[in-house]
Design an enzyme around this catalytic site. Structure first.
Site, PDB file in Angstrom:
ATOM      1  N   GLY A  46      18.868  22.065 110.499  1.00  0.00           N
ATOM      2  CA  GLY A  46      18.116  22.956 109.628  1.00  0.00           C
ATOM      3  C   GLY A  46      16.625  22.687 109.758  1.00  0.00           C
ATOM      4  N   GLN A  51       7.900  22.616 107.491  1.00  0.00           N
ATOM      5  CA  GLN A  51       7.926  21.451 108.383  1.00  0.00           C
ATOM      6  C   GLN A  51       7.123  21.654 109.662  1.00  0.00           C
ATOM      7  OE1 GLN A  51      12.427  21.274 107.970  1.00  0.00           O
ATOM      8  NE2 GLN A  51      11.944  19.117 108.327  1.00  0.00           N
ATOM      9  N   CYS A  92      16.441  14.044 107.867  1.00  0.00           N
ATOM     10  CA  CYS A  92      15.439  15.119 107.862  1.00  0.00           C
ATOM     11  C   CYS A  92      14.553  14.938 109.093  1.00  0.00           C
ATOM     12  CB  CYS A  92      14.602  15.009 106.584  1.00  0.00           C
ATOM     13  SG  CYS A  92      13.291  16.233 106.472  1.00  0.00           S
ATOM     14  N   LEU A  93      14.269  16.040 109.780  1.00  0.00           N
ATOM     15  CA  LEU A  93      13.420  15.952 110.974  1.00  0.00           C
ATOM     16  C   LEU A  93      12.012  15.487 110.620  1.00  0.00           C
ATOM     17  CD1 LEU A  93      14.570  19.146 112.914  1.00  0.00           C
ATOM     18  CD2 LEU A  93      15.282  16.772 113.254  1.00  0.00           C
ATOM     19  N   HIS A 134      18.580  21.377 100.743  1.00  0.00           N
ATOM     20  CA  HIS A 134      17.583  20.517 101.380  1.00  0.00           C
ATOM     21  C   HIS A 134      16.421  21.364 101.924  1.00  0.00           C
ATOM     22  CE1 HIS A 134      16.634  16.991 104.188  1.00  0.00           C
ATOM     23  NE2 HIS A 134      15.916  17.968 104.685  1.00  0.00           N
ATOM     24  N   GLU A 135      16.756  22.473 102.599  1.00  0.00           N
ATOM     25  CA  GLU A 135      15.706  23.299 103.221  1.00  0.00           C
ATOM     26  C   GLU A 135      14.892  24.078 102.181  1.00  0.00           C
ATOM     27  OE1 GLU A 135      15.075  22.519 106.136  1.00  0.00           O
ATOM     28  OE2 GLU A 135      16.984  21.586 106.657  1.00  0.00           O
ATOM     29  N   HIS A 138      12.264  21.991 100.799  1.00  0.00           N
ATOM     30  CA  HIS A 138      11.065  21.935 101.649  1.00  0.00           C
ATOM     31  C   HIS A 138      10.084  23.053 101.291  1.00  0.00           C
ATOM     32  CE1 HIS A 138      11.620  18.771 104.584  1.00  0.00           C
ATOM     33  NE2 HIS A 138      12.821  19.204 104.945  1.00  0.00           N
TER      34      HIS A 138
END
Ligand code: ZN
Length: 168
Positions: A46, A51, A92-93, A134-135, A138
């Site tokens: 994701g 990000q 997480c990236l 989660h996204e 962000h």
């Protein structure tokens, strides 16, 4: 297509609250394609526009094993439905190299638009439901590390800051 640079915690730009998408044009489509490429290459399941330092309400997700189910959520509106909270390992990236347990209810309803601006809604469970929460966090300037203890979050921040210094 091109790969985009992913911001890493504790970059303050990750705290920006993203604005709604109003124009559904070729530039938006290009951005979505670039986000998928960036996510797949990372590799991740994701990615939120926040990000990659684009502060618009866009999320791309693919929780399939073989990159066969790309999903686009523009201006997502998420509602957590009833269910038992479950603890799952999240990564997480923007927090590379760390996986920590977070408790969420893995059952949501999501209303969003696709890349053409068409509205749709769906229910999601399990990994997809967790990934969506989660996204969307962000897009609201929130990171999963915010759910951890201060001690854990500080440890992660210090390790990443050290890596960033070594890279600079
Ligand atoms: Zn993330």
């Amino acid at each position: 297509m091109s790969k985009l640079q992913i911001l890493e915690f504790p970059d303050p730009r990750l705290r920006t609250v993203a604005k709604p998408v109003q124009t559904f044009d070729a530039a938006l489509s290009q951005l979505i394609d670039d986000m998928f490429e960036t996510m797949y290459e990372a590799p991740g399941i994701g990615l939120a526009a926040t990000q990659v330092d684009v502060h618009k309400r866009i999320v791309v997700i693919d929780v399939s094993e073989d990159k066969s189910e790309p999903m686009v959520f523009i201006n997502p509106d998420i509602e957590v439905l009833d269910g038992d909270p479950e603890e799952m390992q999240e990564g997480c990236l923007s927090v590379p190299g760390f996986y920590e347990s977070v408790t969420r209810i893995p059952h949501v309803k999501i209303r969003a638009q696709d890349r053409n601006g068409e509205s749709y809604e769906m229910e999601a469970r399990g990994l997809l439901a967790v990934c969506l929460q989660h996204e969307v966090d962000h897009l609201n300037g929130k990171l999963y590390v915010d759910y951890l203890s201060n001690v854990k979050r500080t440890r992660i921040r210090k390790k990443l800051e050290k890596q960033h210094k070594m890279r600079a």
